[in-house]
Structure formats: structure tokens, C-alpha cells
Design a protein around this motif. Sequence first.
Motif, PDB file in Angstrom:
ATOM      1  N   GLU A   8       6.140  -7.135  -1.576  1.00  0.00           N
ATOM      2  CA  GLU A   8       5.762  -8.404  -2.212  1.00  0.00           C
ATOM      3  C   GLU A   8       6.601  -9.557  -1.666  1.00  0.00           C
ATOM      4  O   GLU A   8       6.076 -10.632  -1.365  1.00  0.00           O
ATOM      5  N   TYR A  39      -0.014  -9.718  -2.245  1.00  0.00           N
ATOM      6  CA  TYR A  39       0.265  -8.409  -2.853  1.00  0.00           C
ATOM      7  C   TYR A  39       1.262  -8.599  -3.982  1.00  0.00           C
ATOM      8  O   TYR A  39       2.255  -9.317  -3.830  1.00  0.00           O
ATOM      9  N   LYS A  40       0.991  -7.995  -5.144  1.00  0.00           N
ATOM     10  CA  LYS A  40       1.892  -8.098  -6.284  1.00  0.00           C
ATOM     11  C   LYS A  40       2.261  -6.702  -6.773  1.00  0.00           C
ATOM     12  O   LYS A  40       1.403  -5.822  -6.876  1.00  0.00           O
ATOM     13  N   ARG A  56       0.828 -15.208  -2.848  1.00  0.00           N
ATOM     14  CA  ARG A  56       1.211 -13.858  -2.395  1.00  0.00           C
ATOM     15  C   ARG A  56      -0.042 -12.999  -2.369  1.00  0.00           C
ATOM     16  O   ARG A  56      -0.843 -13.032  -3.306  1.00  0.00           O
TER      17      ARG A  56
END
Length: 486
Positions: A86, A408-409, A406
Motif C-alpha cells: 500500500e 491498493y488498500k 492509492r
Amino acid sequence: STMRKRKTTDSPHSSTDLSEGKEKLRLKQEVGLISGVSLIAGTMIGSGIFMSPEWVLHHMGSPASSLLIWAACGLLAMFGALSYAELGTIIKESGGEYIYILRIFGSFPAFLFAYTSVILVRPAGLAAVCLSFAEYAVAPFYPGCSSPQVVVKCTAAACILLLTIINCLNVRLATSIMNIFTAAKLLALLVIVVGGLVLLAKGQTQSFQNAFQNTTAGIGAVGVAFYQGLWSYDGWNNLNYVTEELKKPEVTLPRAVMIAIPLVTCLYLLVNVSYLAAMTPSELLSSGAVAVTWGDKVLGSWAWLISLSVALSTFGSANGTFFSGGRVCYIAAREGHMPDILSMAHVRCLTPSPALLFTSAVSLVMIISGSFTSIVNFFSFIAWLFYGMTISGLLYLKIKKPELPRSYKVPIIIPIIVLMAAVYLVLAPIIDQPQIEILYIVLFIFSGIILYFPLVRFKCHPRFLQRVTLHLQLFLEVAPTARDAN
């Protein structure tokens, strides 16, 4: 804002720049998904899985509890890598912990990390892995006796010089070697796994009867067992050091992590089961090199394959360590925390050759002096100190800066677990078994203050250094680089 502004120009001290109108010099984006998986898995699988199992068992006291430690280490490495994934999609720059600490906490703590990593941690780790490679590589030439230290050190030095040439010439060559050696070491581990499954099928399960008997429950012992296991998993964060060289980092980074770390964890667990199927716990504890003992018992006349596999494995791991370690030095120099020459790239090969040469030189000094061993033993202490700081930075961004883009978390519980583990791993050995070496390490980290304020904060640079930089540029055929625009 807390997220520091990125520099848009090269260091003001650069002795030369590319002429206007020409494209800025950049490192190539050569690392794809397969190379990314190879970089993570190839660096993780070094000498640790062939040597560490006896120490994990020694500290835990029973086979079942040692397997639990190996599984927990894999889970912790996975959680840490997902948290870093992340961070890598928020801050799309190379440099790993260094760049994350710099962008979130600022210049001073980032300098302390770079100073410790570039001068001590990375070169010492590389020297240790190369010495391990040398031990196995020369052992067949000295049957029945220990290898002369001069021969071992010369072989380790030759290994570092070879890696320097490979990594300075071409990124694709370095990643191709990484891919080949990763395939070779995975094949070696599969041989051990299959051999263990055959032994289990034949009914050799005595090590797994009353498997929790004699389990140690002390906080310090569990912490040290974690250190031993995590040494074998070290490298889970390596892809974050080369983010700017990844093809589509927002996709490649999380995917590579999700493939490589579960693969390595499963292999490590199966290899440990295989060791315990071939040996009783007492035999495993008395073994100097677990994999070699396993080979003698199971493979017979083919046991030499294991020694060859360990040598190949450690060489591949050293290549991965060198590939990513040189990038920390390069990025720190680009941000003005190291001499400008280290932030430059070769004009034709497009590799950070000055940073790689510097890392190589420090590693060679450590091999020659041989005085780094006690410091390497505390590698995990330094590593988890900075891992904890980096993860706390991610938690800060998740809570205070949720609007940052972002791709991707990671669920917030995962970095919280990693932070708790980091605090435990730093404090447990100090509380349970305080050692004077830890004080020395802390003093070394804070000795960076002496350099930070005159050289970085107040930019007191002697004029002759600019002249030296210019001559080195001409000699090494390097020029300043621009940050990737992603």
C-alpha cells in the motif's frame, strides 16, 4: 502538510547536468511480475532455511512449536509486505523504508536510516551472505577438515566483485540471473520436500509424536526464535526498494507479494517437516548444517547436490541483496543525504553504478576485517526498529490522509499487528537478555547526528568535493538522473 514535497530538480550540488531539450537520464523499468517474484523469493531463500531450523528448535524446545514459529514468521512477513505494498502505491518511488520515512516523517529520521543502512546493515548483510556462499563453495575442496579462512574470504570477495560487475552492466542481466537462481533453489527445496514426503509415507513419524513436549514459553526465548526464523524470511520488502524500475508498480507490487511470500512460507514449512521426518529432534539439534545432514541421510552418494544447492541459493540471495541494497544508497544520494556522485547512473548501461560500487567497497572491507559478525547478529534489531517506524507512518496516512490516491488498500488491522510485532521484537530481547552490543548499535545510529547538521541541514560542502565529483563523473561515465514521473 506532513507528506513532504518531492524534489523536482536534481541536487543543487550536481557538478554537471544534461543539456536542456534532451530527455533526462532515468533507470529503466525492467522488472516485471516474474522478476518481481524472483527478487522477493530469491532474496528470501538464502542460507537461512538450510541453517536456521536447528536454532528455532533449540529456542522453542519442541518440533510442533518450532513449526508454529515458522508459520508465524511467514504470516508476519506477509502482513508486512502487504502493508508495504500500500505504501508503494501511495509513494511510487524507489528506496523502501528510506523514502517512506523521508516523505512522512521528514529529513532527519530518514538520514539516520540511510546512514545506518548504507554504512552498516546492507553491506554487513551482503558480506555475511557471501561468506556463507564461500563456506559451501570451497568445502568440497577440503574434505574432512575446515576450509582455510584466507580461501573463504578470497572466494567471498570474488563473489562480491562478480555481483558488482553483473549489476553495473545491465539490470536485465541481473534480473535474469535472479530468475535462474531462484528456479534452481526452488528445485533444491522441492527435492527436500519430496524426500520428506516419501519418508513420511514410509512411516517415519517419530518426531511428531508428543510434538509439543518440552516447549519453551519464555518471552525472550520466543523473541530470539522469531529472530532466527525471520532472518530466513528477510527480503520480503525488497521490491519496494526498486519501485521506479517496476513495470506498472501499482499492479506488479501487490501481485508479486501475494505470489512470492505464501510460496516461500509453504516451502519452508514442508522443508522443516522433511528435516524432522529424516532426523529426531536431538539429531537435528546436534547437526552443524541441517540440510547437509539431511542429504547424507536421505540422498546417500548424491548428498553433494545439497551443498551445491546451498551455494547456488546463497549466491542468488546475495545478488538480490546487492540489487536492492545499492538502490537505497542511490536514492539517499538523490535526496541530498549522501554524496552527489552516488545518485548518478551510467550513461549507457543506465544502472546506478557509483552506488553499487560504494556498497561493494564497504562489503569488501567488512569481509577483510571480519569484525562485523557480532553486529550482523543484531541485524533483526535494527531492521524491526525501522520497520516499526515505517508501519507507523502507514497508519498515520490511513487515519489522517485517507484522501491520498492509492490503487491498493490493506485492512488497518494488518499494519497494527505488524507494528505490535515490531515493538515486541525490538523490546523482548532487551528486557529478557540485555546485551551491551545493542547499546553500541543505538549509539552508532545516533552518531549520524554529527554528520547530519553540518552536511545536510546547513549544507557545508567543501569546494574540493565538487572537483572530486566532476573527476569521478568523467572516470565512471555517469550523469545525474531524474526521478521517474509516475
